[in-house]
Design an enzyme around this catalytic site. Structure first.
Site, mmCIF file in Angstrom:
data_model
loop_
_atom_site.group_PDB
_atom_site.id
_atom_site.type_symbol
_atom_site.label_atom_id
_atom_site.label_comp_id
_atom_site.label_asym_id
_atom_site.label_seq_id
_atom_site.Cartn_x
_atom_site.Cartn_y
_atom_site.Cartn_z
ATOM 1 N N CYS A 161 -7.372 -0.010 -0.289
ATOM 2 C CA CYS A 161 -7.719 -0.085 1.133
ATOM 3 C C CYS A 161 -8.409 1.207 1.582
ATOM 4 C CB CYS A 161 -6.466 -0.336 1.964
ATOM 5 S SG CYS A 161 -5.404 1.102 2.107
ATOM 6 N N TRP A 203 9.363 -15.099 -18.701
ATOM 7 C CA TRP A 203 7.956 -14.799 -18.393
ATOM 8 C C TRP A 203 7.081 -14.629 -19.622
ATOM 9 C CZ3 TRP A 203 7.509 -10.121 -20.720
ATOM 10 C CH2 TRP A 203 8.646 -9.299 -20.741
ATOM 11 N N ASN A 207 11.839 -0.664 -7.181
ATOM 12 C CA ASN A 207 11.940 -1.381 -8.451
ATOM 13 C C ASN A 207 10.589 -1.353 -9.136
ATOM 14 O OD1 ASN A 207 13.754 -3.092 -10.125
ATOM 15 N ND2 ASN A 207 12.064 -4.537 -9.909
ATOM 16 N N GLU A 208 10.576 -0.848 -10.352
ATOM 17 C CA GLU A 208 9.359 -0.893 -11.175
ATOM 18 C C GLU A 208 8.098 -0.609 -10.367
ATOM 19 O OE1 GLU A 208 9.487 -4.621 -13.285
ATOM 20 O OE2 GLU A 208 10.832 -3.794 -14.785
ATOM 21 N N GLU A 239 17.749 -2.495 -17.235
ATOM 22 C CA GLU A 239 17.646 -3.952 -17.358
ATOM 23 C C GLU A 239 17.407 -4.324 -18.813
ATOM 24 O OE1 GLU A 239 14.602 -5.796 -15.010
ATOM 25 O OE2 GLU A 239 15.045 -4.599 -13.245
ATOM 26 N N HIS A 282 15.611 -17.527 -15.993
ATOM 27 C CA HIS A 282 15.696 -16.251 -16.719
ATOM 28 C C HIS A 282 17.139 -16.063 -17.179
ATOM 29 C CE1 HIS A 282 15.687 -11.972 -17.597
ATOM 30 N NE2 HIS A 282 14.369 -11.946 -17.452
ATOM 31 N N CYS A 289 0.867 -1.169 0.000
ATOM 32 C CA CYS A 289 0.000 0.000 0.000
ATOM 33 C C CYS A 289 0.910 1.227 0.000
ATOM 34 C CB CYS A 289 -0.875 -0.003 1.243
ATOM 35 S SG CYS A 289 -1.753 1.558 1.417
ATOM 36 N N GLU A 305 12.709 -17.178 -11.069
ATOM 37 C CA GLU A 305 13.560 -16.610 -12.120
ATOM 38 C C GLU A 305 14.820 -17.426 -12.382
ATOM 39 O OE1 GLU A 305 13.611 -12.432 -10.885
ATOM 40 O OE2 GLU A 305 12.054 -12.048 -12.390
ATOM 41 N N LYS A 306 14.795 -18.691 -11.952
ATOM 42 C CA LYS A 306 16.022 -19.495 -12.086
ATOM 43 C C LYS A 306 16.386 -19.796 -13.534
ATOM 44 C CE LYS A 306 13.644 -23.828 -10.779
ATOM 45 N NZ LYS A 306 12.391 -23.195 -10.350
HETATM 46 C C1 GAL Z 1 11.861 -6.881 -14.436
HETATM 47 C C2 GAL Z 1 12.155 -6.810 -12.951
HETATM 48 C C3 GAL Z 1 13.299 -7.734 -12.584
HETATM 49 C C4 GAL Z 1 13.103 -9.094 -13.179
HETATM 50 C C5 GAL Z 1 12.937 -8.947 -14.671
HETATM 51 C C6 GAL Z 1 12.753 -10.251 -15.403
HETATM 52 O O1 GAL Z 1 10.611 -6.386 -14.760
HETATM 53 O O2 GAL Z 1 12.487 -5.499 -12.585
HETATM 54 O O3 GAL Z 1 13.396 -7.797 -11.168
HETATM 55 O O4 GAL Z 1 11.997 -9.708 -12.613
HETATM 56 O O5 GAL Z 1 11.797 -8.175 -14.925
HETATM 57 O O6 GAL Z 1 12.670 -10.028 -16.790
#
Ligand code: GAL
Length: 685
Positions: free
Chosen positions: A164, A326, A156-157, A318, A369, A122, A366-367
């Site tokens: 609420c 994903w 982060n993002e 990034e 990724h 929140c 994320e292993k």
């Molecule tokens: C971003 C995020 C990272 C990681 C990444 C995976 O959106 O900031 O922490 O999850 O995606 O692609």
């Protein structure tokens, strides 16, 4: 043409590195030592550290443990690697969720989430704000004198929304301020007599829910104001967390990482609270649904939008060294694509290439990724080689850091317009393809090496020669006059179907579309919209050729404008589809239909020829090869990129280019590998 100052403290270099999570390997000092060796091999000079480390930094309420990170940061620094230190607010420790449930977000159905995931707090909760401020204060105090610290990577993002009771109260207070305490004014702006929705007390107002939810979804003024409030509240939360950083470490710049066309927040409102923009880019390379060339085009647009928020270089925070994990199908990058994609960011104004992630974790989601270091643990992988190659290349491109992008063309991407278009019921109800349309209009400029700024409708238009406004459905107060003024002053404007229809609260403009003086500036009145079924097509005749059109055919009357193209079919056959109007010193084009690409391209290329905007040196480029330019006082840095899987050649008229990687004359014919990239330096005349 002065170069921009370094974005981060004391580091006039292009950054190369990425998200580093040593806190996942605290019991493996051997791996942490190996990380340093591998980082040096890969040419890493900066890492983002501690992004999700709160439960290590504060294992118990009020007990801060910085010892582990001290040794990591010291070690990095001694090895020449600098740190963008994160504030940990992107994910909270379990003890906090257990003791203070109010920090957990409430979903639109008014259910509070359990302790899970990340990015789901929140933003109003006083407890969460206090906890974030406390840990950020401790971090800033502890690391304020550390020479490794070059920037703050805040949270982060940021994203999402909480429903609420604390957020409801804050929303009502925000509305009271916006509407000067005048509930009648709110009722008028939200058109509440519709379905008997007139509010008689501020307390009756509730945040909206999705259309299939329990709450309101059909008062578009409410939905829009809620989205504005969410942006406001997120920035307010961010300012709360940056306040101690700014007070304790005034010389350390602050950023937060944005996402690709993220609908949840209006990033244009963040610009004054950040020292530089950074973002996370994950294009779908090698996806058969779209060519790599068009994926590159969409990505270029995003990079340009990130650069345009502050009109200065940005940080690619990034990107993946290979596949992500994903998407529905997660494909590794083909040979050369990593370098091309990385340098595309630099070409459009990034002063970095950073990755998620440095090393693949052993567990959790994320292993698999992509990462610089794979589970095998050594440097003898294709992906590591690709990353090291980018590291080497960036050293040779040092002089590009801080170079500027000169744009005479502005494309309007307006987040509130996007949200209003999404809400609008009518036309194509669920997907009006605003983003695809932006790409369609961006493409001819990008393809021809013309630099484009991507700006919000609230930005100053006066420095541009060309203003492109696809589907600018929402014309907010003052924008109509500024567009008309832009044309009157000699600019060239392009506007399309579904433009100038509503005001900032999503109330339709009265008196015909496009609203007000835009009818004079463009010399047209758009009377009706024919929305075509997905398999339906019409066609327009322009310059002796027939062009296919789809989705939208507006029925438009010329009121002073010259008709350039006419419809070929249906009851409006022979009616105007494209118009050109001389308005005082400038020209205004109204394009009433959506074509399949060729007509937009022909019209935009006519505008390019007529207005001569800043563009890359003249070259003969095959389809799939694109040039992009940054400049400083002495040089033009031209990135030539091949988005096809075949060898291609580009031929430049100017033969003085030097290849920046080999430092040898490049000649006029440039050979490009499949997915290859070459960076050329041209002297300025
Ligand atoms: C971003 C995020 C990272 C990681 C990444 C995976 O959106 O900031 O922490 O999850 O995606 O692609």
């Amino acid at each position: 043409m002065e170069k921009h100052k370094p974005l981060v403290r004391n580091m006039p270099q292009l950054l190369h590195g990425g998200d580093y999570n040593p806190d996942q390997w605290m019991d493996r000092p051997d791996i942490l030592a190996e990380d340093i060796r591998l980082m040096k091999l890969a040419g890493v000079n900066a890492v983002s550290l501690g992004i999700f480390a709160w439960s290590v930094l504060e294992p118990e309420e009020g007990r801060y443990e910085f010892g582990f990170f001290d040794s990591v940061i010291d070690n990095l620094y001694q090895n020449g690697i600098r740190v963008l230190l994160a504030t940990p607010s992107g994910a909270r420790p379990a003890w906090m969720a257990q003791k203070y449930p109010e920090v957990l977000r409430v979903m639109p159905d008014r259910q509070r989430i359990l302790f899970a995931h990340r990015h789901n707090h929140c933003y109003t909760s006083p407890v969460y704000r206090e906890k974030v401020r406390a840990v950020n204060t401790a971090l800033a105090e502890h690391y304020k004198d550390h020479p490794a610290l070059i920037a703050w990577h805040v949270s982060n993002e940021y994203g999402g929304e909480c429903h609420c009771e604390l957020c409801q109260q804050a929303f009502r207070a925000w509305l009271k301020e916006k509407y000067h305490g005048d509930l009648d004014l709110l009722n008028r702006q939200w058109w509440t007599p519709f379905w008997s929705h007139i509010y008689t007390s501020w307390d009756q107002i509730e945040s909206p829910t999705p259309p299939d939810g329990r709450g309101e979804a059909y008062l578009h003024g409410l939905t829009l104001d809620w989205k504005r409030f969410v942006t406001h509240q997120t920035i307010d939360f961010m300012n709360n967390e940056t306040a101690p950083l700014r007070a304790i470490t005034p010389g350390i710049p602050v950023t937060t990482n944005f996402m690709d066309f993220y609908e949840g927040l209006d990033y244009s409102k963040f610009k004054d609270a950040l020292d530089f923009i950074s973002w996370d880019s994950y294009p779908a390379w090698h996806d058969t649904a779209r060519s790599n060339y068009m994926t590159a085009c969409r990505t270029a647009l995003m990079h340009d939008s990130m650069r345009s928020y502050l009109h200065k270089p940005f940080i690619l925070m990034e990107s993946t060294p290979s596949a992500v994990n994903w998407k529905e199908i997660n494909k590794p990058k083909r040979p050369n694509m990593h370098k091309t994609a990385s340098l595309q960011a630099i070409a459009h104004g990034s002063d970095s290439v950073m990755y998620f992630q440095w090393r693949k974790g052993r567990g959790a989601s994320e292993k698999f990724h992509g990462a610089v270091v794979d589970h095998v643990g050594h440097e003898h992988t294709r992906v590591f080689g690709d990353v090291a190659q980018v590291g080497e290349c960036l050293k040779k491109l040092e002089c590009v850091r801080g170079a500027v992008t000169n744009s005479d063309v502005a494309l309007i991407y307006d987040h509130e317009n996007h949200m209003a278009l999404k809400e609008a019921q009518g036309f194509q109800k669920s997907d009006k393809k605003y983003i695809d349309t932006l790409v369609n209009y961006y493409y001819p400029f990008w393809k021809n090496g013309v630099s484009v700024d991507v700006i919000d409708s609230g930005y100053d238009f006066s420095g541009y020669k060309v203003l492109v406004m696809p589907m600018l459905y929402m014309i907010k107060e003052g924008v109509e006059e500024r567009i008309a003024q832009f044309v009157a002053n000699g600019g060239t404007a392009i506007m399309t179907y579904l433009s100038g229809m509503v005001n900032e609260n999503d109330l339709c403009h009265l008196g015909g579309f496009p609203c007000g003086t835009l009818k004079d500036a463009f010399g047209v009145w758009a009377e009706e919209v024919d929305t075509l079924c997905p398999d339906e097509r019409n066609a327009v005749s322009y310059g002796g050729q027939s062009y296919e059109v789809r989705d939208y055919c507006e029925i438009v009357h010329a009121q002073g404008a010259k008709t350039l193209a006419t419809y070929e079919h249906d009851f409006y056959q022979g009616g105007g589809a494209v118009f050109e109007n001389d308005y005082q010193g400038g020209k205004a084009y109204y394009i009433a239909c959506r074509d399949t690409g060729a007509l937009t391209q022909a019209l935009c290329e006519k505008v390019i020829a007529d207005t001569a905007p800043a563009r890359t040196p003249r070259a003969d480029l095959p389809v799939g090869v694109v040039c992009t330019m940054r400049e400083d006082a002495e040089n033009k840095y031209v990135f030539v990129q091949n988005y096809t899987d075949e060898i291609q050649f580009a031929t430049f008229e100017d033969t003085r280019a030097v290849d920046m990687e080999t430092n040898l004359p490049a000649g006029s014919e440039i050979e490009l590998d499949s997915f290859g990239v070459r960076v050329l330096r041209f002297p300025k005349d």
